[in-house]
Motif scaffolding. Structure first.
Motif, PDB file in Angstrom:
ATOM      1  N   VAL A 177      38.277  56.758  67.412  1.00 52.25           N
ATOM      2  CA  VAL A 177      37.421  57.166  66.414  1.00 52.25           C
ATOM      3  C   VAL A 177      37.328  56.354  65.195  1.00 52.25           C
ATOM      4  O   VAL A 177      38.083  56.181  64.218  1.00 52.25           O
ATOM      5  CB  VAL A 177      37.599  58.574  65.985  1.00 52.25           C
ATOM      6  N   PHE A 178      36.127  55.272  65.175  1.00 51.01           N
ATOM      7  CA  PHE A 178      35.767  54.536  64.114  1.00 51.01           C
ATOM      8  C   PHE A 178      35.216  55.326  63.154  1.00 51.01           C
ATOM      9  O   PHE A 178      34.322  55.815  63.357  1.00 51.01           O
ATOM     10  CB  PHE A 178      35.171  53.259  64.845  1.00 51.01           C
ATOM     11  N   LEU A 179      35.423  55.091  61.933  1.00 48.33           N
ATOM     12  CA  LEU A 179      34.820  55.759  60.702  1.00 48.33           C
ATOM     13  C   LEU A 179      34.250  54.571  59.924  1.00 48.33           C
ATOM     14  O   LEU A 179      34.794  53.821  59.426  1.00 48.33           O
ATOM     15  CB  LEU A 179      35.882  56.627  59.935  1.00 48.33           C
ATOM     16  N   CYS A 180      32.715  54.951  59.527  1.00 45.49           N
ATOM     17  CA  CYS A 180      32.177  54.013  58.822  1.00 45.49           C
ATOM     18  C   CYS A 180      31.429  54.872  57.602  1.00 45.49           C
ATOM     19  O   CYS A 180      30.686  55.780  57.684  1.00 45.49           O
ATOM     20  CB  CYS A 180      30.903  53.308  59.552  1.00 45.49           C
ATOM     21  N   GLY A 181      31.440  54.317  56.305  1.00 47.88           N
ATOM     22  CA  GLY A 181      31.090  55.120  55.408  1.00 47.88           C
ATOM     23  C   GLY A 181      31.458  54.729  53.840  1.00 47.88           C
ATOM     24  O   GLY A 181      31.703  53.551  53.730  1.00 47.88           O
ATOM     25  N   ASN A 182      31.444  55.570  52.971  1.00 42.70           N
ATOM     26  CA  ASN A 182      31.661  55.189  51.711  1.00 42.70           C
ATOM     27  C   ASN A 182      32.962  55.547  50.943  1.00 42.70           C
ATOM     28  O   ASN A 182      33.953  56.055  51.770  1.00 42.70           O
ATOM     29  CB  ASN A 182      30.321  55.417  50.767  1.00 42.70           C
ATOM     30  N   SER A 183      32.901  55.972  49.533  1.00 40.84           N
ATOM     31  CA  SER A 183      34.002  56.453  48.910  1.00 40.84           C
ATOM     32  C   SER A 183      34.493  57.849  49.413  1.00 40.84           C
ATOM     33  O   SER A 183      35.552  58.337  48.859  1.00 40.84           O
ATOM     34  CB  SER A 183      33.763  56.428  47.308  1.00 40.84           C
ATOM     35  N   THR A 184      33.689  58.687  49.945  1.00 43.28           N
ATOM     36  CA  THR A 184      33.992  59.854  50.219  1.00 43.28           C
ATOM     37  C   THR A 184      34.698  59.942  51.863  1.00 43.28           C
ATOM     38  O   THR A 184      34.917  61.008  52.095  1.00 43.28           O
ATOM     39  CB  THR A 184      32.780  60.883  50.476  1.00 43.28           C
ATOM     40  N   VAL A 185      34.825  58.746  52.235  1.00 44.33           N
ATOM     41  CA  VAL A 185      35.438  58.617  53.719  1.00 44.33           C
ATOM     42  C   VAL A 185      36.706  57.863  53.625  1.00 44.33           C
ATOM     43  O   VAL A 185      37.458  57.899  54.385  1.00 44.33           O
ATOM     44  CB  VAL A 185      34.301  57.973  54.608  1.00 44.33           C
ATOM     45  N   VAL A 186      36.670  56.816  52.795  1.00 47.14           N
ATOM     46  CA  VAL A 186      37.353  55.621  52.687  1.00 47.14           C
ATOM     47  C   VAL A 186      38.968  55.946  52.391  1.00 47.14           C
ATOM     48  O   VAL A 186      39.338  57.118  51.816  1.00 47.14           O
ATOM     49  CB  VAL A 186      37.362  54.857  51.340  1.00 47.14           C
ATOM     50  N   ASP A 187      39.926  55.274  53.145  1.00 47.82           N
ATOM     51  CA  ASP A 187      41.393  55.370  52.751  1.00 47.82           C
ATOM     52  C   ASP A 187      41.752  55.048  51.185  1.00 47.82           C
ATOM     53  O   ASP A 187      41.626  53.633  51.291  1.00 47.82           O
ATOM     54  CB  ASP A 187      42.033  54.458  53.633  1.00 47.82           C
ATOM     55  N   ASN A 188      42.061  55.734  50.456  1.00 42.21           N
ATOM     56  CA  ASN A 188      42.574  55.474  49.156  1.00 42.21           C
ATOM     57  C   ASN A 188      43.871  55.178  49.093  1.00 42.21           C
ATOM     58  O   ASN A 188      44.449  56.147  49.590  1.00 42.21           O
ATOM     59  CB  ASN A 188      42.052  56.628  48.058  1.00 42.21           C
ATOM     60  N   ASP A 189      44.434  54.417  48.485  1.00 42.88           N
ATOM     61  CA  ASP A 189      45.789  53.976  48.699  1.00 42.88           C
ATOM     62  C   ASP A 189      46.528  54.285  47.358  1.00 42.88           C
ATOM     63  O   ASP A 189      47.692  54.310  47.126  1.00 42.88           O
ATOM     64  CB  ASP A 189      45.982  52.614  48.962  1.00 42.88           C
ATOM     65  N   ARG A 190      45.627  54.942  46.164  1.00 44.88           N
ATOM     66  CA  ARG A 190      46.450  55.321  44.882  1.00 44.88           C
ATOM     67  C   ARG A 190      45.926  56.786  44.604  1.00 44.88           C
ATOM     68  O   ARG A 190      44.897  57.230  44.773  1.00 44.88           O
ATOM     69  CB  ARG A 190      46.157  54.336  43.848  1.00 44.88           C
TER      70      ARG A 190
END
Length: 426
Positions: A177-190
């Motif tokens: 399942v590929f996800l394409c999007g912006n900051s409401t979807v992204v993997d945040n590492d911090r």
């Protein structure tokens, strides 16, 4: 002579790991190492010559410490089934497992002294290379992120993280399942930033893999022009899914030919057509709500025509739409104006290192908010009757955004790294 022998040994190990399809590591305190496993000790520190080891300059785990630790192994791009034996013969534990840039997989798993529990999940690993010298155009802020390097990285966290073994096996037969999007979807590492794309991994078993390619500040067209869609398509196979959530940043584009029913619709159609050409299933997602209330305590509509355009495109193309615009409205209004701060990044000064000012962000979620929105996405998948819902974990009990979980009941052990600068986009 000894130095030459050690260097040669490390080179051989690295070459074997690079070509291998299965990687087995023994973290136990047992004197004997199972056949085919590599024994991990506190001296097993990651370097490229070795190809595996404790990583990110955190203390190596000694089998007793309750501090979080990271472990990485160099692997090629692809999906990997991970089997981890959680627990210890020497002590009780409570373990959380995250992968790459804080993708959640195993949550607060308690084990008694002497108890081992085996858990499995599938994780996607990628780097920036598309083909030959062509690469994804990543931002400066993405350089050094675990999502884009040559390593597969695991974070072992929790009140008392305990693991006995780790087996990583390349798999090619599970739907991605590929996800394409912006900051409401992204993997945040911090900390304290989080998005639904890195929480939804928690709710699927090993027969589904989530590959999150979203990035902060992107719109549909900048995602394409940065070769991110091309990278996704280079890994896509028949039967895979593509979830697309844009609108937050697209609505800021003004001028001739711009707008929800013009340039935006044109770019969204590219995501749909390219996925279908490869035998995949496109799914559109309306943008999450910003935390902006009117005088009557109702959430405002701030995305202009974009949610309606997304629904119209989905209807015209005959594809599913997951309506996060509606569900996050229900969620925020159910919690109310004050309580809904617990969904977003609202923290008093000095909550995190280097944070000298209060954080008040009404667009970006914290881990609890991301967790709740991920459940909204799953409910949207169920409503759309996507076949992958049969692979939800047994402990997923369903979710009603009108009856959200209690913030006080959510347990999240902080990762060691934090950042006070908000993600791109708003």
């Amino acid at each position: 002579m000894k130095r030459i022998f050690v260097s040669t040994f490390l080179l051989v190990v690295s070459l074997v790991l690079t070509k291998a399809q299965t990687f087995k590591f023994d973290f136990s305190s047992n004197k004997e190492t199972p056949e085919g496993f590599i024994k991990i000790t506190p001296e097993s520190l990651f370097n490229n010559a070795l190809g595996y080891g404790y990583d990110f300059q955190q203390p190596a785990w000694d089998g007793k410490s309750n501090k979080p630790f990271f472990f990485s192994v160099n692997v090629p791009d692809g999906n990997y089934k991970v089997t981890v034996a959680i627990g210890s013969k020497n002590s009780a534990g409570s373990t959380t497992v995250r992968g790459e840039s804080r993708r959640l997989f195993i949550e607060n798993l308690d084990t008694r002294k002497g108890e081992l529990r085996t858990e499995t999940f599938t994780i996607n690993k990628r780097n920036t290379v598309i083909k030959g010298n062509k690469k994804v155009k990543i931002k400066a802020r993405e350089k050094g992120k675990p999502n884009w390097d040559d390593k597969l990285t695991f974070e072992f966290n929790g009140d008392a993280p305990r693991i006995s073994s780790l087996v990583i096996e390349k798999v090619d037969d599970v739907p991605t399942v590929f996800l394409c999007g912006n900051s409401t979807v992204v993997d945040n590492d911090r900390e304290p930033w989080a998005s639904w794309g890195q929480m939804i991994t928690r709710f699927f078993d090993e027969k589904v893999c989530i590959a999150n390619h979203a990035e902060s500040g992107l719109s549909a067209n900048s995602f394409i022009y940065g070769f991110r869609l091309e990278k996704v398509l280079s890994q896509m196979k028949k039967g895979d899914y593509l979830l697309v959530e844009f609108g937050h940043n697209d609505q800021k584009q003004k001028g001739p030919g711009k707008g929800a029913y013009y340039s935006f619709a044109y770019y969204i159609k590219q995501f749909i057509d390219e996925t279908r050409m490869r035998g995949g299933y496109p799914v559109l997602v309306t943008p999450t709500r910003r935390r902006q209330y009117d005088k009557d305590g109702k959430i405002k509509d701030t995305h202009e025509d974009y949610p309606a355009a997304i629904r119209e495109i989905a209807a015209r193309e005959g594809i599913p739409v997951i309506d996060l615009q509606d569900m996050t409205k229900v969620l925020c209004e159910a919690m109310g104006q004050e309580e809904s701060k617990h969904l977003y990044v609202h923290y008093p000064a000095r909550t995190y290192p280097g944070q000298n000012r209060e954080l008040k962000d009404n667009t970006h979620f914290n881990p609890f908010g991301a967790y709740e929105v991920a459940k909204c996405v799953i409910e949207g998948m169920k409503k759309a009757e996507l076949p992958i819902i049969k692979n939800l974990r047994a402990d997923y009990k369903g979710f009603d955004p009108a009856k959200p979980d209690k913030y006080e009941d959510f347990k999240w052990n902080l990762s060691p790294f934090s950042e006070v600068v908000k993600p791109d986009g708003n």
